[in-house]
Design a protein around this motif. Structure first.
Motif, PDB file in Angstrom:
ATOM      1  N   ARG A 184       0.853  -1.197   0.000  1.00 53.27           N
ATOM      2  CA  ARG A 184       0.000   0.000   0.000  1.00 53.27           C
ATOM      3  C   ARG A 184       0.889   1.248   0.000  1.00 53.27           C
ATOM      4  O   ARG A 184       0.659   2.189   0.759  1.00 53.27           O
ATOM      5  CB  ARG A 184      -0.908   0.007   1.229  1.00 53.27           C
ATOM      6  CG  ARG A 184      -1.795  -1.220   1.355  1.00 53.27           C
ATOM      7  CD  ARG A 184      -2.618  -1.175   2.625  1.00 53.27           C
ATOM      8  NE  ARG A 184      -3.353  -2.403   2.853  1.00 53.27           N
ATOM      9  CZ  ARG A 184      -4.082  -2.664   3.927  1.00 53.27           C
ATOM     10  NH1 ARG A 184      -4.170  -1.746   4.898  1.00 53.27           N
ATOM     11  NH2 ARG A 184      -4.710  -3.806   4.060  1.00 53.27           N
ATOM     12  N   PHE A 185       1.894   1.242  -0.862  1.00 48.81           N
ATOM     13  CA  PHE A 185       2.945   2.255  -0.785  1.00 48.81           C
ATOM     14  C   PHE A 185       2.407   3.666  -0.983  1.00 48.81           C
ATOM     15  O   PHE A 185       2.779   4.585  -0.251  1.00 48.81           O
ATOM     16  CB  PHE A 185       4.032   1.955  -1.808  1.00 48.81           C
ATOM     17  CG  PHE A 185       5.230   2.854  -1.678  1.00 48.81           C
ATOM     18  CD1 PHE A 185       6.049   2.785  -0.561  1.00 48.81           C
ATOM     19  CD2 PHE A 185       5.525   3.790  -2.655  1.00 48.81           C
ATOM     20  CE1 PHE A 185       7.149   3.615  -0.430  1.00 48.81           C
ATOM     21  CE2 PHE A 185       6.625   4.625  -2.526  1.00 48.81           C
ATOM     22  CZ  PHE A 185       7.432   4.538  -1.414  1.00 48.81           C
ATOM     23  N   VAL A 244       2.736   6.586   1.803  1.00 47.59           N
ATOM     24  CA  VAL A 244       3.418   7.859   1.579  1.00 47.59           C
ATOM     25  C   VAL A 244       2.496   9.023   1.941  1.00 47.59           C
ATOM     26  O   VAL A 244       2.923  10.007   2.552  1.00 47.59           O
ATOM     27  CB  VAL A 244       3.896   7.982   0.118  1.00 47.59           C
ATOM     28  CG1 VAL A 244       4.392   9.390  -0.172  1.00 47.59           C
ATOM     29  CG2 VAL A 244       5.005   6.972  -0.165  1.00 47.59           C
ATOM     30  N   GLY A 245       1.218   8.908   1.572  1.00 49.67           N
ATOM     31  CA  GLY A 245       0.265   9.964   1.914  1.00 49.67           C
ATOM     32  C   GLY A 245       0.125  10.155   3.410  1.00 49.67           C
ATOM     33  O   GLY A 245       0.134  11.285   3.920  1.00 49.67           O
ATOM     34  N   VAL A 246       0.015   9.040   4.144  1.00 54.73           N
ATOM     35  CA  VAL A 246      -0.068   9.117   5.602  1.00 54.73           C
ATOM     36  C   VAL A 246       1.214   9.705   6.173  1.00 54.73           C
ATOM     37  O   VAL A 246       1.185  10.530   7.099  1.00 54.73           O
ATOM     38  CB  VAL A 246      -0.328   7.717   6.203  1.00 54.73           C
ATOM     39  CG1 VAL A 246      -0.256   7.760   7.727  1.00 54.73           C
ATOM     40  CG2 VAL A 246      -1.691   7.196   5.758  1.00 54.73           C
ATOM     41  N   ARG A 304       0.171  -0.972  10.323  1.00 55.63           N
ATOM     42  CA  ARG A 304       1.183  -0.820   9.272  1.00 55.63           C
ATOM     43  C   ARG A 304       2.284   0.101   9.776  1.00 55.63           C
ATOM     44  O   ARG A 304       2.030   1.243  10.167  1.00 55.63           O
ATOM     45  CB  ARG A 304       0.574  -0.247   7.982  1.00 55.63           C
ATOM     46  CG  ARG A 304      -0.296  -1.231   7.227  1.00 55.63           C
ATOM     47  CD  ARG A 304      -0.562  -0.775   5.801  1.00 55.63           C
ATOM     48  NE  ARG A 304       0.646  -0.601   5.010  1.00 55.63           N
ATOM     49  CZ  ARG A 304       1.343  -1.600   4.472  1.00 55.63           C
ATOM     50  NH1 ARG A 304       0.961  -2.858   4.669  1.00 55.63           N
ATOM     51  NH2 ARG A 304       2.410  -1.351   3.750  1.00 55.63           N
ATOM     52  N   VAL A 305       3.504  -0.418   9.747  1.00 56.43           N
ATOM     53  CA  VAL A 305       4.635   0.352  10.235  1.00 56.43           C
ATOM     54  C   VAL A 305       5.288   1.162   9.115  1.00 56.43           C
ATOM     55  O   VAL A 305       6.018   2.116   9.383  1.00 56.43           O
ATOM     56  CB  VAL A 305       5.657  -0.600  10.908  1.00 56.43           C
ATOM     57  CG1 VAL A 305       6.524  -1.312   9.880  1.00 56.43           C
ATOM     58  CG2 VAL A 305       6.527   0.148  11.906  1.00 56.43           C
ATOM     59  N   MET A 306       5.014   0.807   7.853  1.00 49.86           N
ATOM     60  CA  MET A 306       5.679   1.478   6.731  1.00 49.86           C
ATOM     61  C   MET A 306       5.464   2.990   6.703  1.00 49.86           C
ATOM     62  O   MET A 306       6.421   3.745   6.513  1.00 49.86           O
ATOM     63  CB  MET A 306       5.250   0.852   5.403  1.00 49.86           C
ATOM     64  CG  MET A 306       5.932   1.466   4.185  1.00 49.86           C
ATOM     65  SD  MET A 306       7.749   1.315   4.237  1.00 49.86           S
ATOM     66  CE  MET A 306       7.939  -0.352   3.602  1.00 49.86           C
TER      67      MET A 306
END
Length: 249
Positions: free
Chosen positions: A100-101, A105-107, A222-224
């Motif tokens: 969910r890249f 990035v938005g978050v 999600r940690v990303m």
């Protein structure tokens, strides 16, 4: 059939991981702050360095810095290994993937704006109030590889702190049946403690950051996005701050 580890084994595992990583940093940060209180100088007249040199010679400084990053990433590999279960990927479990890249990035950008800008204001206000040490920026002109190494260090910090705090620690405390609010407070306090070397105001600011980041992880698991946001924040601190420092009061 998967056999779940006992609560005692999990508690020992958490203690060992923290002693090797963020818990160790928190202890040294507390000791550093206590030491600063014993000095004759006021807190505002003392300094602390971001990315201090590891050696006088540029090439050896680079070698030591790269080695530090590699060994820190080995700790990340360790906690991912500990979370791995047969038939269940630890990377997917904590959301450390690119599935969910764009959303991540938005978050991350929202977190960067919501945490980074108030963080800069807090640093300025706390400096004026005498509650924060002067942060010395690392010079960017020591060698051509200085900036790439600082960017590498920013990635290291983002991955290490967010994977251990919000990936590993949240999952393990959940396994111990801690309530979400208790987990949130615990990881936020820990984040604040290992920034105490900068002074109480910055520790408090990082505690608030810990509450926000922890809530985001508990909400979406999600940690990303946290890794991306933290990396961007440290990129500004490691590279942007040295560029702006000569123009600041």
């Amino acid at each position: 059939m998967t056999i779940s580890p006992s609560r005692t084994r999990l508690a020992w595992e958490i203690g060992i991981v923290l002693a090797l990583s963020i818990g160790q940093s928190a202890l040294y940060a507390v000791l550093s702050y206590v030491r600063s209180l014993t000095r004759d100088e006021a807190i505002a007249d003392q300094t602390t360095a971001l990315n201090p040199a590891r050696a006088d010679e540029a090439i050896w400084d680079a070698i030591y810095r790269v080695s530090d990053v590699v060994f820190d990433l080995a700790l990340v590999a360790l906690v991912i290994f500990l979370l791995w279960e047969p038939g269940r990927s630890a990377l997917r479990r904590i959301g450390l993937d690119f599935s969910r890249f764009r959303r991540d990035v938005g978050v991350a950008v929202v977190l960067l704006a919501g945490i980074g800008i108030p963080g800069l204001a807090l640093y300025g206000i706390s400096r004026l109030a005498g509650l924060t040490l002067q942060v010395e920026a690392a010079p960017l002109d020591a060698a051509w590889w200085t900036v790439p190494l600082l960017l590498f260090s920013a990635v290291r910090a983002g991955v290490l702190e967010e994977v251990i705090l919000n990936g590993y620690l949240v999952e393990r405390l959940t396994d111990l049946e801690w309530r979400p609010w208790r987990i949130l407070v615990a990881i936020a306090v820990l984040r604040g403690l290992y920034h105490l070397y900068q002074g109480p105001a910055m520790a408090l600011g990082n505690l608030v950051m810990g509450l926000v980041f922890g809530w985001v992880y508990l909400r979406w698991r999600r940690v990303m996005p946290l890794v991306i946001a933290h990396t961007l924040l440290d990129t500004v601190a490691f590279v942007g701050y040295p560029l702006a420092a000569p123009f600041l009061p």
